[in-house]
Design a protein around this motif. Structure first.
Motif: not given
Length: 270
Positions: A56-57, A157, A198, A231-232, A235, A270
């Motif tokens: 993910r990151d 995802p 995506s 992305e939703d 995150w 956010r």
């Protein structure tokens, strides 16, 4: 190679000197060169990302360091060092995949760890035997994750959404083939299609036209379709989970197609 030949190879650019007595071929990925210069091997999230496994990151460079290493350079702020023995050979620039997955499971939150393991399994970088080894090396609290894995997930995802649907407690199938529609990511309770979109596969107009035609074909079969932005899902998971709970609880008979619009995205803090 003699010292003269080594010096000549470095001078003509065919070898790169990374540390005293350590050389790599010209053209070696800069991430591996940097890890070697720092006295370690590419490991954990950094190695998996290089292999195409979902993470993910991974903003930092993760490197494995020998516990008895001496005279190592100072650690830059964007580097994470994992001090542990490894089964890699002394010449290797990276740790074995199984070791990297053990470390990555501990470096991420549980949902992201499941997604990473799903991805490595789906890509056939590991098998059932490797999974047994991985979980034998993890703390006991991580072993509950084994029953959550599914190698059918084609993206990170998708794994996140699958875990959401498990949390909701509704019946669902993954990677379902529908006549006239093709493969869809999820069919929930026999009436709701959920797709994870995506930018990699759905950004151009041709892809969007295919999606709309598939949605229309699905509607003719009596399905409603929800398209979630990757992305939703990754995150803004709480908002996505809440929306899915409401949609599934309402049951069939609502709008034919519900899209994850810009309005949804801007309404989530956010």
């Amino acid at each position: 190679m003699t010292r003269r030949r080594l010096a000549s190879a470095v001078a003509d650019g065919s070898l790169i000197r990374v540390r005293k007595g350590r050389y790599v071929r010209a053209g070696t990925d800069s991430v591996f060169v940097r890890a070697a210069r720092l006295g370690g091997r590419v490991d954990c999230l950094s190695l998996l990302q290089r292999l195409g496994v979902f993470v993910r990151d991974a903003p930092h460079l993760h490197i494995q360091m020998e516990p008895d290493a001496s005279r190592v350079p100072s650690r830059p702020d964007d580097v994470v060092r994992h001090w542990r023995p490894t089964g890699a050979s002394s010449e290797a620039l990276a740790t074995p995949v199984v070791e990297a997955l053990v470390r990555a499971t501990r470096c991420q939150d549980l949902r992201a760890a499941v997604a990473t393991l799903d991805s490595a399994w789906h890509l056939r970088l590991i098998d059932e035997g490797d999974l047994a080894v991985i979980f034998s090396r993890l703390p006991r609290r991580h072993r509950v994750l084994r029953r959550l894995l599914d190698d059918r997930s084609e993206s990170g995802p998708e794994t996140f959404v699958r875990l959401m649907l498990r949390a909701i407690g509704c019946p669902f199938d993954v990677q379902v083939q529908l006549a006239g529609v093709g493969g869809v990511d999820f069919v929930v309770d026999g009436w709701l299609i959920i797709e994870c979109d995506s930018g990699q596969f759905h950004s151009d107009w041709e892809a969007q036209k295919r999606d709309r035609r598939r949605d229309l074909a699905a509607a003719r079969l009596g399905y409603s379709t929800v398209r979630l932005l990757a992305e939703d899902v990754m995150w803004r998971g709480d908002a996505v989970l809440s929306a899915l709970r409401e949609i599934i609880a309402r049951g069939p008979g609502g709008p034919v197609s519900v899209r994850n619009s810009g309005e949804f995205a801007t309404s989530v803090p956010r």
